[in-house]
Every structure is written in structure tokens, then in C-alpha cells.
Design an enzyme around this catalytic site. Structure first.
Site, mmCIF file in Angstrom:
data_model
loop_
_atom_site.group_PDB
_atom_site.id
_atom_site.type_symbol
_atom_site.label_atom_id
_atom_site.label_comp_id
_atom_site.label_asym_id
_atom_site.label_seq_id
_atom_site.Cartn_x
_atom_site.Cartn_y
_atom_site.Cartn_z
ATOM 1 C CD GLU A 197 -2.989 0.870 2.353
ATOM 2 O OE1 GLU A 197 -3.701 1.843 2.633
ATOM 3 O OE2 GLU A 197 -3.032 -0.224 2.963
ATOM 4 C CG HIS A 911 -51.829 17.989 -5.992
ATOM 5 N ND1 HIS A 911 -51.626 18.389 -4.688
ATOM 6 C CD2 HIS A 911 -53.165 17.784 -6.132
ATOM 7 C CE1 HIS A 911 -52.799 18.425 -4.066
ATOM 8 N NE2 HIS A 911 -53.740 18.062 -4.926
#
EC number: 6.3.4.13
Length: 1003
Positions: A197, A911
Site C-alpha cells: 500500500e 400533486h
């Protein structure tokens, strides 16, 4: 005049930043908020008690103190939008916006981003359900042992399990026991990668990147990488494991690709980008991104910076980094060792006196404070990681020895630290002191790995006459076993030309091998020969096993299509011969034809013979120097989206592989009905057909008789090319031609059309003295006609209109949000959701957005004194994300008049009734009370009067006998999930707009 600077944070990283900034002659004072004992009254550096979480108060402090630059150290303020808010207040701030900082704050977003842009990373999946996560861990066909909290967890949210049971326990700890709080509401489970890493950081202004020396952190608490995970116990830089070539590869395939991807997605990234990488056998892969300097990496990188840090940061903000690239000390190495409190990373004591700091300074070392405080004039411990001791020397071994001397000089009760920081680098250096062939640039081991990888690919191409086994000195072929009685051998060799350049720019290496095989085997078909075996030559300056494997896999697959064996080849690694990332290809095909079946049969060709054209797949592999020049001059680049659905790039289209004709045309060629076959390669129609004709004959072709692919129409128009240039350079849609007797033409055409698109395109004519061998009639008309065949031209003009950027405002579960997300993910959508805003934290809708990789912001209306103030905060975020349309999906707030006016014709709401009937919050109840038999839903533009805006789209829903509010609501919701996406598509496409007097205008 010197400036004041403010550094946000309190750790060793922030002390190092303040220390480096204070060295600038442009800086007269550095405030650190909240700071630590090391940044309290140290020359130019002092602490400030200003609140860093109250951005308004912080901005006022900056104005009052004439702060010219704010530098943000930790990740949490970045994710909270500190850069956005300070910049909006006119304060210059170094760091990415909250939206850009998602690369760190949302691992789910990051992994989706990496996949979208083809940046190498571990295989993964994200989850909000622990059972699903554990099921994935147990069933994955790779070691799914890395469990990550998706959100910010102070650098500790990653658990690397040793087995499936541990991984599942980690999932439950994070998701059920809330080990990391809300950061663990979503977890990412990914593949456990093997390798070393490393950390690769860069400065960037959004376009230009300036890499820093690579570093390596040490996460485990104890020597030998034993003990629990920590925030980091030490680091060193530069990391010798990363060669110049590897760093260049990381720069191109990870850092630059990430910045380009963010920019393409409308999220420019400015600041420091930190890539945590695993050096695997398949190359570097991204583990994580941080959006700031690492801690303790910062403490070893900044001491190696020769340039003025203040100047570099200002260049980043000014987007002029290319003119102020940082310079680094060449022959130096830095090591930092962290001293931590007893009990860290768990609970630990505070207030313990620290002694020996002056001794460490006398040794010429830098001591950067982290968890320290001043108490009664003494420096005491005040955190888990207390301080770091940094040594800068000519080599790593000496630097480590000196840093350890400094640590030995400093004392506080129970201090813990590692003595082996940099041990991997020291081991690496001790193994590579002597000069080797690999040092010279030739990696024999990599070559052997490649051979092992491609052996099974070659073996799959075995055919009668040979076994394709690589590794020997030569390959053998048995003609008798292949069924030949009196064969003539036919050979052909070719390359791919500058089509390779496009493949290398696009980093698409899997199809170029087919081009190579096709160019060779299609050539030997001109003699009527069946391709028997193929050999390739792959040359490069530095062997990239992954790239070479991709190319050769394409060659092997193409050999199978052609019916020939991949018998051998040469992979030549020649340092200095080719620039990094470039390679060249050549191929060699050998075929056979029975003596009496050879082509062309020139003596049989006669006046009136018919020319059959066989379709090409596109440009094939010739004329690419001209193609590249045309693209350079056009408004497009190889990454431009093309196609009806916009799901292909121009680069992908131009890399469409050359067709292989051997299997489909060989039976026709062997039938005895074909007098000649020509492969339309370099030289186009004009140069290749004469190669198979007697000197006394030519051909006349009618371009209106075949379909010319639109890529040629675009090249013709964009390059302003003449008809002759088109016909002499390109195949113009014809990959091969056959010459047949007129009476047999229809039969041969039918035989060809069983496998390939083909047309009768012309005839053979006697050649008049001084006349061209090939005349192509109506080419201009054909190019123009095909260019206008479709409104959705593959290449014409602006290939794919930019999608309209949409924000969705929610307050709850987000069921309509989910429908909108699903619809906008379709390639045919004209809209893209770039932001989800909620006025409530922790709602399910936010999690749905995060799973889809969509940025989210929570703006709590309770924190504002009025609707107008709240709406203004929302508006600022919308502008930050360049939002063009707003959808209200269960957003339980009434918008203020000024906000609605500003966004007039740009806000959509839904709505649950057929407006104008049954307005208000209890629509279903009103419907049932009224006894109507039909209701539905309405998508409308938002106006100042509630539910009164112009109607865009409606869908009716029957009211059934016995319906309750709940049953009716569920049925209407289903309609909403169809209606809202349909309405958004209408508005985003421009088909529907608000016209005069607020009325709908259809375009």
C-alpha cells in the site's frame, strides 16, 4: 505586502502546514484554529479560538483579520461545505468543494465513480442492509473481506477481516451497533487486494496536476504491522518502490483520469488529491481517496517541498498551477515517527507532561504537535496521537535513525511508538543495490508472467494441423493433417498503423488485436487462401503486462474468428525505443490454397462482369493519420459521446475492429464462381481494386448502390475532403469486393448475404487509354444522402445534447425520487440528477441517493429564522451544483415568493389529484368524500399560489368501490412513478415550457 493565513485543524498535519506557510516571505502571520501547543505563539504562528463549524462567523473573522488564504486540514469541514461557504462570502479557501469532497466523504460514490471512468479498483458492492452484505460476503467469487463505513469515520472506518466470519461481524458492528455512527449507515464490501500500500498525492487546479513524492503510511500500532488499526503511526517519503515509470502510470491512469472524470461530471476538483493505492500484480489499484493532505504523510512530504507553499496554493485557487509547478528536493528523504498515548487507539489519559522537546530540536529534527495542549506553562498530552518527529536526511536509513533519536529524547508517561518506520523501503533498497537487466528497463519476470497469461489464449486457437502451444523456439504446422493435397503457401504481413494512437489515447486495447489479424488474413484471401496460422510482434519501451495481455487476448480471439492458430509471436521490451504507454504491433499470417483454386483468375475477367461489395464495419485500419487530424480540428474529441443513445464515445466508434472475412467468404471463393477478390485497405477503393484486375480493364462503381456508414459522412464534412480523397483514403463502407460473372452475380450475392451485408455495386469495363482504373459515380450525393438519413445522426453536429442538471428536494422516504433516479439513468433521458437536498437528516431518500452515487446535502429548516433565509441557503447549494431544473418529491416546505420567482418555469411538483380539483394536503380524503369515480396525479410547474402552476402531465386513476385513503394513495403513487419521470423528460428535452401569462407552451 505580506498576508495573513488561517489554517483549519489541530493535528500534526496542520502544524506542518502552518510551519511551511510561515516560511513564505508573502506571509506575515499564520493563525491555526483551534491549533495545539505547537502552534501557540511560535514565531509567525499563533492559535485562534474562532469557531470553525459556524461558517458565517468564520467568514466574518476572516474579513475582520484580513485573511488572504484559508487552508483546510481535516476532512470533516470539507464535507460540511466550508470551502463553498467561505468562497461564497468572498474568502479565498484552499480545498475542494463539498461536492468534490465526496471522493472521500462517500465511499459508495467513489466506487461508482471509479467504475464509471474505468479507474482500476477492487471489486465491490454497497449495502444498507446487513443481511444482504453478509450474504454477498459469503457468496462472492473473490475474497470479499474488506468492510468500509461509507461515510467519514476519522480514518478508522475500514476493517480488513481475515475470514468471512470476521467480515460479517464487522458489518454488524458498523450497521447494527453503530460503531461509526451515521457514517456506517451504508457499508461498502470489497475485494481484499494483495500487494503493497502506498500514498500518491498531488496538487491540482482542476486541470493540471502536480504530483508530490510518493509516501507510505504505517497504520498498525506496533512494529511489524501488528496490533490494531490507527490513524497512522509514521510515514516516509519518497517511497522507492514506486519507480518513475510507475509514478507516471499512476499519474495518467489514476490521478489525471480522476480529475478529468470529475470535470466531465461538472464537479471541478481543486486542492490536494490523495490516492491510497495497492500495488498489485495487475498494477496499481485505488483503495481510497482523501481530499486533503494525509496525516502523517503531510509531515514527510512538506519538508521535501523546495517551492513556496503559499505561492503553490494561490496558483491552485487561481487555476494557474501549470505556471507555478512545485519543485521538490531531489536527494533527500524524510521519515516521521508518531508518538501516541498509552491506550491509543482506544481510551487514553490526557494532561501528562511532555519533556525533551528542546532536545529533539537541538538534534536538527522537526517536531510537529498533534494531541498537545498548554497547561500552566507546560506542554501536556491532549489526544491519542500526541506528536510526530520528522527527520530529513540524504537517505531513508539515516533519516529513520535520526527520527528514532528524536523520539528517544522526548518523554511522557506511557508513550508508544514504532521503531521500524520505513522497513519495507529499506528491505526494497537492500535487495536492489546491484545493476540488473531489470534496472536497465527490461523486466524478464514480467515477460514470463505475460507468457503464462497468454498461453491458454493461444491454446484455444488450436486447429487441425497444429497445436498452438507457446514457449518453444518455433511453431509447426502439418498441411496434410489440415486436409491439403497440393497446396500453395501464401503469406501476408501488416500492421495497424496510427489507429494504435487512438487505442492508446483511449486506453482501449482489447480490439486492436482483431485489426491486426484482419489486416493480414483478409489480404491472403486475395489469393483464395485459407489462413492457417498467425504470428504477432508486440514492441514497447516498458512492458505493461495488463495492456499486453489485453492486446494479445484480442489477437487470439480474432484468430478463432479467422479459423487460424496463434502459433507464436515476439514480445520485445526495448527501453528508450518507445515513449511510456506506447507500443507497436505487426502481424504475419500464413495460409494455403490448392493449386487449381488460386485467385485472382485474371484470364477469366471480362467486360460486363459484376462487382459485389461486402460491407465494412467502419473505417477499418487505414487512413487514421487523416482521421486523427480531422478530429483535432473538429469540436469533438475521442471522449465525445456519440450514437442515438449517447452510449458510445467517438474513440470507441473509431476503434470498431476491422471485419474478418475468411470464414464467411472462403466457401464462396472456393465455389469457382468468383474471379477475383480485393481487400479494400490502404489506398481505398481507387488503389486496391486495380490490384486484382488485368491492365486492360477497370471498374465503374455507383456509390448510391450501397449504404455508407455515417462516420464517413462526418469525416467528409468535417475534413472538407474531396470525393477523390475519400475514395483514395477510405473504404467508404466497402471492406472487400468480388468480381463475378454477370449471370452468376445474384446467386453469389445471396451466398454472401447469408453472413455479410453486401450489394451489387458496379461492373467491369474495358479501360480506355489514360482513363482511371476505378470510377466512383455519385459518391458526393451518397455521402450527403446518408448524412441526412436520421435526425439522430451518430456523428452529426453536437452528437449528444448535454443533459439538463436536476436537483430533487425531499423530506422523507423518496419514493418519487427513486422513480426519477431510475428514469434518468436511462441513456435516452434528457435529464441528470446531480443533487438531492433534504430539509431533514437521516431520511431514507438520502440513502437512496447515496446508493445511486448522487451527491446529497441536508439543509435543516429549523436552523433558519424565516422561509426566505432557508430558501436562500438552498439556492446557494443549487448554484454550486449548476442546477437547471428542480423537482419537488415529497418536499414538505412551502417555497417563498422570491425563490419561486427566481426559478420560474424551472420547478416541477407532483400533486396526488387531477388538478385543478382537490387541491391541498388531503386530496385523497377529499376525492373519497366527493364520490368521484376518477382521480389521478398532476405534474405542474410551481407558482406562488399553491397547486396553481401550469399543468405539464396528468395520469388518471380509477376510484374503486371500497377504496380507503390508504388503498387509493397506493394506486395513485404507482401513477406518480410513471407521470413524474415523463413530465421531467418533456421539460428537460425542451418540448414543454412556460409561455406568456404562465401558460404551457409546446415546442
Amino acid at each position: 505586502m505580506a498576508d495573513r493565513v488561517l489554517v483549519i485543524g489541530s493535528g500534526g498535519r496542520e502544524h506542518a502546514l502552518a510551519w511551511k506557510l510561515a516560511q513564505s516571505p508573502h506571509v506575515k502571520q499564520v493563525f491555526v484554529a483551534p491549533g495545539n501547543a505547537g502552534t501557540a505563539n511560535s514565531g509567525k504562528i499563533s492559535n485562534s479560538a474562532v469557531s470553525v463549524s459556524n461558517h458565517a462567523a468564520l467568514a466574518q473573522f476572516c474579513r475582520d483579520q484580513e485573511i488572504r488564504l484559508v487552508v483546510v486540514g481535516p476532512e470533516v469541514p470539507l464535507a460540511a461545505g466550508i470551502v463553498d461557504d467561505l468562497t461564497a462570502a468572498g474568502v479565498r479557501c484552499f480545498g475542494p468543494t463539498a461536492r468534490a469532497a465526496q471522493l472521500e466523504s462517500s465511499k459508495s460514490f467513489t466506487k461508482s465513480f471509479l467504475d464509471r471512468h474505468g479507474i482500476p479498483t477492487a471489486r465491490w458492492k454497497s449495502f444498507t442492509d446487513p443481511k444482504a452484505a453478509c450474504s454477498f460476503i459469503n457468496s462472492a467469487n473473490f475474497p470479499a473481506l474488506v468492510v468500509k463505513a461509507s461515510g467519514l469515520a476519522a480514518g478508522k472506518g475500514v476493517i480488513v477481516a481475515s475470514n468471512k466470519e470476521e467480515a460479517c461481524k464487522a458489518v454488524n458492528d458498523i450497521m447494527q451497533d453503530k460503531t461509526f455512527g451515521t457514517a456506517g449507515e451504508t457499508v461498502v464490501v470489497e475485494e481484499l487486494l494483495e500487494g503493497e500500500e502506498v500514498s500518491c498525492l498531488c496538487f491540482t487546479d482542476g486541470v493540471t496536476i502536480a504530483p508530490m513524492p510518493p509516501a507510505q503510511d504505517h497504520k498498525r500500532l506496533k512494529d511489524g504491522d501488528e496490533g490494531p488499526n490507527t490513524g497512522g503511526m509514521g510515514a516516509y517519503s519518497p517511497a522507492p518502490q514506486i519507480s518513475k515509470d510507475l509514478l507516471l502510470k499512476i499519474r495518467e491512469t489514476v490521478l489525471q483520469k480522476t480529475l478529468d472524470g470529475m470535470r466531465k461530471e461538472g464537479i471541478p476538483y481543486l486542492g490536494v488529491l490523495y490516492a491510497g493505492l495497492m500495488l498489485t500484480k495487475d498494477g496499481p489499484k485505488v483503495l481510497e481517496f482523501n481530499c486533503r493532505f494525509g496525516d502523517p504523510e503531510c509531515q514527510v512530504i512538506l519538508p521535501l517541498l523546495k517551492s513556496d507553499l503559499y505561492e503553490v496554493m494561490q496558483a491552485v485557487i487561481n487555476k494557474k498551477l501549470s505556471s507555478s509547478m512545485p519543485i521538490w528536493y531531489e536527494d533527500s528523504a524524510a521519515v516521521t515517527v508518531v508518538m501516541a498515548s498509552e491506550g491509543y487507539p482506544g481510551t487514553y489519559p490526557k494532561g501528562l507532561e511532555i519533556t525533551g522537546l528542546s532536545k529533539a530540536k537541538e538534534l536538527g529534527l522537526e517536531v510537529f504537535h498533534a494531541g498537545t495542549a498548554l497547561k500552566d506553562g507546560k506542554v501536556v498530552t491532549n489526544g491519542g496521537r500526541v506528536l510526530t518527529v520528522t527527520a530529513i536526511k540524504e537517505d531513508l536509513m539515516t533519516a529513520l535513525q535520526e527520527a528514532n533519536k528524536g523520539v528517544a529524547a522526548i518523554n511522557f508517561k506511557g508513550s508508544i511508538y514504532r521503531k521500524d518506520i520505513g522497513y519495507r523501503a529499506i528491505a526494497f533498497l537492500s535487495q536492489s543495490r546491484g545493476l540488473t537487466y531489470k534496472n536497465s528497463g527490461v523486466d524478464i519476470a514480467a515477460g514470463n508472467i505475460l507468457v503464462q497469461k497468454i498461453k491458454p489464449l493461444a491454446a484455444a486457437t488450436s486447429r487441425s494441423g497444429c497445436n498452438a502451444e507457446l514457449g518453444g523456439f518455433a511453431g509447426l504446422f502439418d498441411l496434410k493433417a489440415a486436409g491439403y493435397k497440393d497446396p500453395i503457401l501464401v503469406s501476408g504481413t501488416d500492421g495497424v498503423g496510427t489507429k494504435l494512437k487512438i487505442a492508446q489515447v483511449c486506453k482501449k486495447h482489447d480490439t486492436i488485436g482483431q485489426d491486426l489479424v484482419a489486416m493480414c488474413v483478409n489480404d491472403i484471401l486475395a489469393q483464395g487462401a485459407e489462413p492457417l496460422f498467425f504470428l504477432d510482434y508486440f514492441a514497447c519501451g516498458k512492458l505493461d503486462v495488463e495492456v499486453a495481455q489485453g492486446v494479445i487476448a484480442g489477437i487470439a480471439e480474432a484468430c478463432q474468428k479467422a479459423g487460424c492458430a496463434l502459433l507464436g509471436g515476439e514480445t520485445a521490451e526495448m527501453p528508450g525505443m518507445y515513449p511510456p504507454g506506447e507500443y507497436d504491433l505487426a502481424g504475419f499470417a500464413v495460409g494455403a490454397v490448392e493449386r487449381g483454386q488460386m485467385l485472382p483468375q485474371l484470364e477469366r475477367i471480362a467486360d460486363g462482369d459484376v462487382v459485389i461489395g461486402v460491407a465494412s464495419s467502419g473505417v477499418h485500419s487505414n487512413g487514421y493519420s487523416l482521421v486523427r487530424r480531422i478530429v483535432e480540428k473538429s469540436s469533438l474529441d475521442f471522449s465525445s459521446q456519440v450514437g442515438v443513445s449517447g452510449d458510445q464515445t467517438l474513440g470507441d466508434l473509431l476503434l470498431t475492429p476491422t471485419k474478418i472475412y475468411s470464414k464467411t467468404l472462403l466457401p464462396v471463393l472456393r465455389s469457382g464462381h468468383v474471379k477475383a477478390y480485393a481487400h479494400i485497405t490502404g489506398g481505398g477503393l481507387l488503389e486496391n481494386i486495380p490490384r486484382v484486375l488485368p491492365d486492360s480493364f477497370g471498374v465503374v462503381l455507383d456509390a448510391l448502390s450501397w449504404k455508407i456508414p455515417e462516420i464517413f459522412c462526418w469525416l467528409h464534412k468535417e475534413g472538407n475532403l474531396s470525393e477523390e480523397e475519400m475514395a483514395r483514403t477510405f473504404n467508404c463502407g466497402i471492406g472487400a469486393v468480388l468480381v463475378v460473372q454477370k449471370e452468376l452475380a445474384q446467386q453469389v450475392l445471396k451466398d454472401v448475404q447469408k453472413h455479410e451485408a453486401a450489394w451489387l455495386i458496379g461492373k467491369v469495363v474495358p479501360l480506355q487509354k489514360g482513363s482511371a482504373h476505378v470510377k466512383v459515380h455519385n459518391l458526393l450525393q451518397a455521402l450527403q444522402a446518408n448524412r441526412s438519413l436520421s435526425v439522430h445522426s451518430h456523428i452529426q453536429g453536437k452528437i449528444q445534447t448535454n443533459k439538463v442538471k436536476v436537483a430533487v428536494l425531499i423530506s422523507g422516504t423518496g419514493t418519487n425520487l427513486e422513480a426519477l433516479i431510475n428514469s434518468t439513468k436511462k441513456p435516452t433521458s434528457f435529464a441528470e440528477i446531480v443533487l438531492v437536498v433534504s430539509n431533514k437528516a437521516g431520511v431514507e431518500g438520502l440513502r437512496k441517493a447515496e446508493r445511486a452515487g448522487i451527491p446529497t446535502r441536508v439543509i435543516d429548516h429549523k436552523q433558519y429564522g424565516s422561509r426566505t433565509e432557508f430558501d436562500s441557503a438552498v439556492d446557494r447549494v443549487l448554484e454550486e451544483f449548476s442546477v437547471e431544473l428542480i423537482c419537488l418529491a415529497g418536499f414538505m416546505r412551502i417555497l417563498s415568493g422570491p425563490f419561486v420567482k427566481k426559478w420560474e418555469g424551472k420547478i416541477l411538483n407532483i400533486h396526488p389529484s387531477l388538478l385543478p380539483s382537490f387541491k391541498g394536503a388531503n386530496a385523497h380524503k377529499l376525492v373519497l368524500e366527493a364520490g368521484v369515480r376518477v382521480t389521478g396525479c398532476t405534474v405542474h410547474f410551481v407558482a406562488e399560489e399553491v397547486d396553481a402552476g401550469a399543468i405539464i402531465f396528468q395520469e388518471a386513476v380509477p376510484v374503486k368501490i371500497g377504496d380507503t385513503v390508504e388503498t387509493l394513495s397506493e394506486r395513485v403513487k404507482e401513477a406518480e412513478h410513471r407521470a413524474f419521470p415523463a413530465a421531467l423528460q418533456l421539460v428537460a428535452s425542451g418540448a414543454v415550457q412556460v409561455g406568456e401569462a404562465g401558460k404551457i407552451c409546446w415546442k
